[in-house]
Scaffold this motif. Structure first.
Motif, PDB file in Angstrom:
ATOM      1  N   GLY A  11       8.212  18.303 -25.619  1.00 27.89           N
ATOM      2  CA  GLY A  11       8.545  17.442 -26.752  1.00 27.89           C
ATOM      3  C   GLY A  11       8.823  18.203 -28.029  1.00 27.89           C
ATOM      4  N   VAL A  12       9.463  19.377 -27.912  1.00 24.11           N
ATOM      5  CA  VAL A  12       9.647  20.256 -29.072  1.00 24.11           C
ATOM      6  C   VAL A  12      10.850  19.832 -29.917  1.00 24.11           C
ATOM      7  N   SER A  13      10.607  19.702 -31.217  1.00 28.70           N
ATOM      8  CA  SER A  13      11.659  19.480 -32.202  1.00 28.70           C
ATOM      9  C   SER A  13      11.500  20.505 -33.316  1.00 28.70           C
ATOM     10  N   PHE A  14      12.634  20.831 -33.949  1.00 26.36           N
ATOM     11  CA  PHE A  14      12.572  21.738 -35.097  1.00 26.36           C
ATOM     12  C   PHE A  14      13.635  21.325 -36.100  1.00 26.36           C
ATOM     13  N   THR A  15      13.209  21.207 -37.364  1.00 26.89           N
ATOM     14  CA  THR A  15      14.125  20.864 -38.456  1.00 26.89           C
ATOM     15  C   THR A  15      14.044  21.952 -39.513  1.00 26.89           C
ATOM     16  N   TYR A  16      15.195  22.511 -39.868  1.00 28.70           N
ATOM     17  CA  TYR A  16      15.220  23.520 -40.924  1.00 28.70           C
ATOM     18  C   TYR A  16      14.961  22.857 -42.272  1.00 28.70           C
ATOM     19  N   PRO A  17      14.289  23.542 -43.187  1.00 25.51           N
ATOM     20  CA  PRO A  17      14.009  22.968 -44.511  1.00 25.51           C
ATOM     21  C   PRO A  17      15.282  22.475 -45.190  1.00 25.51           C
ATOM     22  N   THR A  61       8.400  21.954 -35.467  1.00 28.15           N
ATOM     23  CA  THR A  61       7.894  20.983 -36.437  1.00 28.15           C
ATOM     24  C   THR A  61       7.244  19.799 -35.723  1.00 28.15           C
ATOM     25  N   ARG A  62       7.530  19.692 -34.430  1.00 31.52           N
ATOM     26  CA  ARG A  62       6.877  18.668 -33.600  1.00 31.52           C
ATOM     27  C   ARG A  62       6.865  19.153 -32.156  1.00 31.52           C
ATOM     28  N   GLY A  63       5.817  18.812 -31.426  1.00 33.02           N
ATOM     29  CA  GLY A  63       5.710  19.213 -30.039  1.00 33.02           C
ATOM     30  C   GLY A  63       4.965  20.535 -29.879  1.00 33.02           C
ATOM     31  N   ASP A  64       4.846  20.994 -28.642  1.00 33.20           N
ATOM     32  CA  ASP A  64       4.076  22.189 -28.322  1.00 33.20           C
ATOM     33  C   ASP A  64       4.929  23.195 -27.566  1.00 33.20           C
ATOM     34  N   CYS A  65       4.736  24.471 -27.914  1.00 33.30           N
ATOM     35  CA  CYS A  65       5.391  25.557 -27.196  1.00 33.30           C
ATOM     36  C   CYS A  65       4.325  26.569 -26.795  1.00 33.30           C
ATOM     37  N   PHE A  66       4.300  26.909 -25.511  1.00 32.48           N
ATOM     38  CA  PHE A  66       3.406  27.931 -24.990  1.00 32.48           C
ATOM     39  C   PHE A  66       4.254  29.082 -24.465  1.00 32.48           C
ATOM     40  N   SER A  67       3.963  30.296 -24.918  1.00 37.95           N
ATOM     41  CA  SER A  67       4.683  31.478 -24.452  1.00 37.95           C
ATOM     42  C   SER A  67       3.687  32.502 -23.952  1.00 37.95           C
ATOM     43  N   CYS A  68       3.849  32.891 -22.683  1.00 36.89           N
ATOM     44  CA  CYS A  68       2.938  33.852 -22.040  1.00 36.89           C
ATOM     45  C   CYS A  68       1.482  33.401 -22.171  1.00 36.89           C
ATOM     46  N   GLY A  69       1.274  32.092 -22.128  1.00 31.53           N
ATOM     47  CA  GLY A  69      -0.068  31.539 -22.172  1.00 31.53           C
ATOM     48  C   GLY A  69      -0.624  31.300 -23.556  1.00 31.53           C
ATOM     49  N   TYR A  70       0.131  31.636 -24.590  1.00 32.93           N
ATOM     50  CA  TYR A  70      -0.328  31.476 -25.973  1.00 32.93           C
ATOM     51  C   TYR A  70       0.409  30.314 -26.650  1.00 32.93           C
ATOM     52  N   ARG A  71      -0.295  29.580 -27.484  1.00 34.84           N
ATOM     53  CA  ARG A  71       0.347  28.568 -28.319  1.00 34.84           C
ATOM     54  C   ARG A  71       1.080  29.275 -29.456  1.00 34.84           C
ATOM     55  N   THR A  72       2.351  28.949 -29.634  1.00 33.26           N
ATOM     56  CA  THR A  72       3.132  29.657 -30.652  1.00 33.26           C
ATOM     57  C   THR A  72       2.785  29.223 -32.077  1.00 33.26           C
TER      58      THR A  72
END
Length: 275
Positions: A11-17, A61-72
């Motif tokens: 559910g990842v979203s990203f909005t630039y400022p 800005t919304r949602g979760d991202c995990f990379s190599c087991g770590y929360r970004t």
């Protein structure tokens, strides 16, 4: 996050400022260990934004991202993530930090505190992987564009990453330079490296194990490469250019200028897209 996942977005979203709309919106994506994933789409579709989220250069800005087991979204995890997921950008000059080839490759391991004797081994291994071992003492300014991009890849490999993300890494290269980089990627993938490749050139993704099409910040389609070329009627909608051989075959079929048995299959088309 599933055991074989290198990266997982939910559910990842990203909005630039200051932007009126998100650059990416509600993306669910898993990159599994050993995959070669091609991210394609028109300019502005969100490909580069998504790539930077994978190694925590951008935080959702919304949602979760995990990379190599770590929360970004945890700042204390950023160094661990960026040492495991290396990025190569389109302009190698922006990544070269030293004046001599071997010193540039050594920069990352030195910052990780790797012992000098091991750094020498890593530098040699990384330069051998990209075919620059004989240029190890060459000033970086004296390299060609293709050699600089190979140096950028060597610097990324020196971090001993689990995943290599390439953001339009061949866009500034001539045909021979592009083929040199693609040969390196094929070799790395054959040895188990996970690759995420962003490109506009469909002929560069022939070895990808999975293709993800982005459109207006969302995943429009994903699947294996042969299936992609069964969707050529949607390429204009997705902002993708139909390769000439694929276009020609479509015209021949439409106008019935050759018997169906004489027309190339998708497999044959893919094998002939690159010289």
């Amino acid at each position: 996050m599933e055991p074989e996942a290198v990266c997982a977005l939910r559910g990842v979203s990203f909005t630039y400022p200051g932007a009126a709309a998100p650059a990416i919106q509600s993306v669910d994506l898993t990159i599994r260990r050993g995959e070669w994933v091609a991210l394609i789409g028109a300019n502005g579709s969100g490909k580069s934004t998504l790539a930077k989220i994978l190694n925590a250069l951008l935080i959702p800005t919304r949602g979760d991202c995990f990379s190599c087991g770590y929360r970004t979204d945890r700042e204390e995890h950023h160094w661990a993530i960026r040492s495991r997921i290396s990025m190569v950008f389109q302009n190698p000059d922006n990544q070269i930090v030293a004046s001599v080839v071997e010193e540039d490759v050594a920069f990352g391991p030195e910052n990780l505190g790797v012992p000098p004797c091991r750094i020498r081994e890593i530098v040699r291994e990384s330069l051998c992987q990209v075919g620059l071992e004989e240029k190890r003492r060459t000033p970086t300014y004296a390299l060609s564009g293709g050699q600089k991009q190979r140096l950028a890849i060597a610097g990324a490999l020196a971090m001993k990453p689990e995943c290599l993300v390439l953001d339009e890494a061949t866009v500034m290269l001539d045909p021979q330079g592009r083929e040199d980089v693609l040969k390196i990627l094929r070799d790395l993938h054959s040895k188990g490296m996970t690759l995420v490749q962003i490109t506009h050139r469909l002929e560069e993704i022939l070895d990808a194990t999975r293709v993800v099409v982005l459109r207006k910040g969302q995943i429009e389609w994903e699947g294996e490469l042969p299936e992609l070329f069964e969707k050529v009627d949607r390429f204009p909608e997705w902002g993708l250019e139909i390769p000439p051989l694929v276009r020609l075959t479509g015209l021949l079929k439409k106008r019935k200028l050759l018997p169906e048995s004489c027309l190339p299959s998708v497999k044959e088309l893919l094998e002939n897209l690159c010289p």
